[in-house]
Design an enzyme around this catalytic site. Sequence first.
Site, PDB file in Angstrom:
ATOM      1  N   HIS A  73      64.439  -0.065 -55.398  1.00  0.00           N
ATOM      2  CA  HIS A  73      64.452   1.603 -54.825  1.00  0.00           C
ATOM      3  C   HIS A  73      63.221   2.159 -55.441  1.00  0.00           C
ATOM      4  O   HIS A  73      62.399   2.782 -54.606  1.00  0.00           O
ATOM      5  CB  HIS A  73      65.527   2.277 -55.193  1.00  0.00           C
ATOM      6  N   GLU A  74      62.921   2.026 -56.884  1.00  0.00           N
ATOM      7  CA  GLU A  74      61.855   2.773 -57.379  1.00  0.00           C
ATOM      8  C   GLU A  74      60.438   2.092 -57.015  1.00  0.00           C
ATOM      9  O   GLU A  74      59.445   2.692 -56.770  1.00  0.00           O
ATOM     10  CB  GLU A  74      61.946   2.747 -58.922  1.00  0.00           C
ATOM     11  N   HIS A  77      59.243   3.286 -53.651  1.00  0.00           N
ATOM     12  CA  HIS A  77      58.554   4.590 -53.911  1.00  0.00           C
ATOM     13  C   HIS A  77      57.141   4.383 -54.349  1.00  0.00           C
ATOM     14  O   HIS A  77      55.931   4.822 -53.776  1.00  0.00           O
ATOM     15  CB  HIS A  77      59.046   5.532 -54.972  1.00  0.00           C
TER      16      HIS A  77
END
Length: 156
Positions: A73-74, A77
């Site tokens: 998820h990170e 980004h």
Amino acid sequence: MGSEVDTTDQELQARVEAISLKAFHQPFRHHAVFNNRLKTTGGRFHPADMNLDFNPKLFAVYPASVTDGIIKHELVHYHLYDHHRGYQHRDHDFKQLLTAVGGSRFAPPLPVNGHQYVYVCTHCGRQFVRRRHIDVRRYACGVCRGKLRLQKTLAS
């Protein structure tokens, strides 16, 4: 004591770099560290310096399959920001890449320590679980505006 944290941060760094290469086929060229101040989130991407922070409590409680989703998820980004594409949760590019790599959309909940209070609406029967007492004379049900009453207290 400091070397334990450094070792853990080094292991995290290596894991993030490996997942980045495997899932995104691109290197992670910045720093990934544990941040004890994170309480409600699994991780955080900092666009200013391109570094990643992760919640060590989640990594201590959940298995690698779950924490890999948090790392992905990170990294979504990170890689989208690096390529000047929509890197925020609301962006189509973000949602599309997150699904493609199998990252988690939300961080799993942490186990709750302390008491929990269960309130029930006397009109519609909906239950509300809170970590703090609320004044039932002052607050009403958020769904139907009915009166609330304390049903039970859960100790953990």
